[in-house]
Design a protein around this motif. Structure first.
Motif, PDB file in Angstrom:
ATOM      1  N   LYS A   1      37.365  45.378  41.003  1.00 51.96           N
ATOM      2  CA  LYS A   1      37.844  43.837  39.841  1.00 51.96           C
ATOM      3  C   LYS A   1      38.770  44.214  38.909  1.00 51.96           C
ATOM      4  N   ILE A   2      40.120  44.810  39.659  1.00 52.07           N
ATOM      5  CA  ILE A   2      41.361  45.280  39.181  1.00 52.07           C
ATOM      6  C   ILE A   2      42.474  44.050  38.787  1.00 52.07           C
ATOM      7  N   PHE A   3      42.421  43.791  37.177  1.00 52.98           N
ATOM      8  CA  PHE A   3      42.434  43.176  36.162  1.00 52.98           C
ATOM      9  C   PHE A   3      44.836  43.909  36.531  1.00 52.98           C
ATOM     10  N   SER A   4      45.643  42.549  36.993  1.00 55.84           N
ATOM     11  CA  SER A   4      46.826  42.784  36.874  1.00 55.84           C
ATOM     12  C   SER A   4      47.929  41.837  37.003  1.00 55.84           C
ATOM     13  N   ALA A   5      49.158  41.685  37.092  1.00 51.59           N
ATOM     14  CA  ALA A   5      50.010  40.733  37.728  1.00 51.59           C
ATOM     15  C   ALA A   5      49.656  39.981  38.662  1.00 51.59           C
ATOM     16  N   TRP A   6      50.509  38.684  38.020  1.00 48.17           N
ATOM     17  CA  TRP A   6      50.326  37.268  39.845  1.00 48.17           C
ATOM     18  C   TRP A   6      50.911  36.827  39.722  1.00 48.17           C
ATOM     19  N   LEU A   7      51.353  35.970  40.697  1.00 46.30           N
ATOM     20  CA  LEU A   7      52.653  35.072  40.858  1.00 46.30           C
ATOM     21  C   LEU A   7      52.817  34.463  39.267  1.00 46.30           C
ATOM     22  N   ARG A   8      53.972  33.654  39.664  1.00 47.25           N
ATOM     23  CA  ARG A   8      54.782  32.284  38.164  1.00 47.25           C
ATOM     24  C   ARG A   8      53.966  32.887  37.162  1.00 47.25           C
ATOM     25  N   GLY A   9      54.119  34.283  36.592  1.00 50.73           N
ATOM     26  CA  GLY A   9      54.213  35.485  35.132  1.00 50.73           C
ATOM     27  C   GLY A   9      52.245  35.093  35.361  1.00 50.73           C
ATOM     28  N   LYS A  10      50.936  34.757  36.018  1.00 48.37           N
ATOM     29  CA  LYS A  10      49.795  34.929  35.826  1.00 48.37           C
ATOM     30  C   LYS A  10      49.721  36.188  36.344  1.00 48.37           C
ATOM     31  N   TYR A  11      48.199  36.591  36.030  1.00 49.20           N
ATOM     32  CA  TYR A  11      46.980  37.256  36.111  1.00 49.20           C
ATOM     33  C   TYR A  11      45.884  36.900  37.502  1.00 49.20           C
ATOM     34  N   HIS A  12      45.683  38.749  38.065  1.00 50.02           N
ATOM     35  CA  HIS A  12      44.111  38.127  38.754  1.00 50.02           C
ATOM     36  C   HIS A  12      44.106  39.140  39.016  1.00 50.02           C
ATOM     37  N   GLU A  13      42.322  39.113  39.166  1.00 46.27           N
ATOM     38  CA  GLU A  13      41.709  39.848  39.718  1.00 46.27           C
ATOM     39  C   GLU A  13      41.202  40.222  40.792  1.00 46.27           C
ATOM     40  N   MET A  14      41.496  41.387  40.998  1.00 39.59           N
ATOM     41  CA  MET A  14      41.558  41.618  42.596  1.00 39.59           C
ATOM     42  C   MET A  14      40.642  42.856  42.819  1.00 39.59           C
ATOM     43  N   SER A  15      40.411  43.301  44.000  1.00 40.29           N
ATOM     44  CA  SER A  15      39.390  44.416  44.753  1.00 40.29           C
ATOM     45  C   SER A  15      39.759  45.229  45.765  1.00 40.29           C
ATOM     46  N   GLY A  16      39.779  46.715  46.108  1.00 40.16           N
ATOM     47  CA  GLY A  16      40.363  46.821  46.817  1.00 40.16           C
ATOM     48  C   GLY A  16      40.694  48.806  47.448  1.00 40.16           C
ATOM     49  N   THR A  17      40.588  48.883  48.063  1.00 41.20           N
ATOM     50  CA  THR A  17      41.524  50.148  48.248  1.00 41.20           C
ATOM     51  C   THR A  17      43.154  50.302  47.779  1.00 41.20           C
ATOM     52  N   SER A  18      43.387  49.303  48.118  1.00 43.15           N
ATOM     53  CA  SER A  18      45.259  48.889  47.997  1.00 43.15           C
ATOM     54  C   SER A  18      45.163  49.228  46.004  1.00 43.15           C
TER      55      SER A  18
END
Length: 377
Positions: free
Chosen positions: A301-318
């Motif tokens: 549940k890592i919060f970071s930058a996303w496309l078109r100036g937005k933000y997403h929460e993603m999980s993974g070893t990435s």
């Protein structure tokens, strides 16, 4: 080796129509043979358009091209090796759109990066992010990006059409604390290398081209938030050459929840392999784990930058891998000239033990302040 004969074979084989083809990597045993091949190939390609799609991978004395499935190199055994040019995918699980969260992301806090910013911010450290590209218009990344390269379309900037690469770049080096988010090394420089398509898929040959570009452009760190199950000698060769050139390669271990296995290239000893933890400082259920892991970092549940100036929460070893790349940037800006082996040793002696009775004792979670302290000793 008879280079002229090999070139004739390649021309005739690539010109075959009506046969099932697949991408192959052909490596030359001798530097002189490879040099002669490139010279003759560049002259022949003007007369035979079928030869133009050949990709050069100078870092490993190789080419990649599409060949019929049945094609063999038996007539040139000893002078060249052939392997399948496999597909490789980015490492993440869930994706969730999020509004901007004010403050410093939890993972950046958890590894204690803010405590280091009075000492180091990663200034002038160059990080090659081999991924899906990056959103050049994102307000939190504008200060942190250089031009990079688009290996899928050399005439275009490495624009992100997936989101994964932008998310990785944000965790490493976002620099907009007043209005947006801040990453681990806000004054580091991201060199985006687009090798992955909009589906988050790439060929090993494109990864190798990305490594070659990073080495020639003197990056300090390469972030590899992707993996595959099968070994590639060509990829190992490229990573070994980067390692020998002093480039630190940080790779994600994979999201299969396996206890005794990690994906390639994280499995190669020349990389720093990264597993994921959650907010409780336990190994995330999806993360691969075991003796192949060099260090764990926040990946759930890592919060970071996303496309078109937005933000997403993603999980993974990435996501865990991007925390480690950012931390190493802080370390290198503070202590320039450390070798990949020295950095791995520092990480392995400065980790914070994980929270769990079953947690491994030979590695733990990244702690930036302990890492900087260990580098002084």
């Amino acid at each position: 080796m008879d280079i002229t004969a090999f070139l004739h074979w390649l021309k005739d084989t690539m010109a075959c129509t009506g046969q099932t083809t697949k991408n192959r990597i052909i490596r030359f045993q001798k530097q002189g043979d490879y040099r002669r091949f490139l010279q003759e190939w560049s002259e022949a390609a003007t007369n035979f358009p079928a030869l133009k799609p050949v990709k050069q991978m100078r870092i490993i004395r190789a080419i990649s091209c599409q060949l019929p499935v049945e094609a063999t190199l038996s007539g040139f055994s000893g002078g060249v090796w052939i392997e399948n040019d496999r597909r490789i995918t980015v490492h993440h699980t869930a994706v969730k759109t999020m509004p901007l969260e004010k403050g410093i992301p939890w993972g950046v806090q958890q590894i204690k990066a803010p405590l280091a910013w009075s000492i180091t911010t990663g200034h002038r450290i160059k990080i090659g992010v081999i991924d899906t590209g990056v959103d050049f218009s994102h307000p939190d990344l504008r200060q942190s990006l250089s031009r990079g390269i688009n290996l899928l379309n050399r005439s275009m900037l490495p624009h992100d059409d997936n989101g994964h690469g932008t998310h990785i770049a944000g965790t490493i080096a976002a620099a907009n604390q007043v209005h947006g988010m801040i990453g681990i090394a806000p004054r580091a420089q991201i060199l985006p290398v687009k090798a992955f398509d909009h589906n988050g898929s790439a060929f090993v040959s494109d990864i190798i081209l990305g490594i070659d570009w990073c080495v020639r452009n003197r990056v300090h760190i390469i972030n590899m938030s992707f993996g595959m199950k099968t070994r590639s000698k060509a990829l190992l060769n490229a990573i070994t050459n980067a390692y020998n050139a002093g480039v630190i390669v940080v790779a994600s271990s994979g999201n299969d929840g396996k206890r005794r296995s990690v994906d390639y290239p994280a499995r190669y000893p020349q990389t720093i392999s990264v597993g994921a933890t959650n907010k409780l400082r336990r190994i995330a259920p999806f993360s691969n784990r075991g003796t192949f892991i060099d260090i764990y970092a926040p990946g759930d549940k890592i919060f970071s930058a996303w496309l078109r100036g937005k933000y997403h929460e993603m999980s993974g070893t990435s996501m865990a891998t991007s925390h480690v790349s950012g931390a190493i940037a802080l370390l290198l800006a503070h202590k320039p000239g450390l070798s990949p082996a020295e950095i791995k040793a520092i990480l392995k002696k400065s980790y914070l033990p994980l929270r769990s009775t079953k947690a491994p004792r030979y590695t733990g979670e990244l702690d930036v302040m302990k890492m900087l302290g260990a580098a002084e000793r």
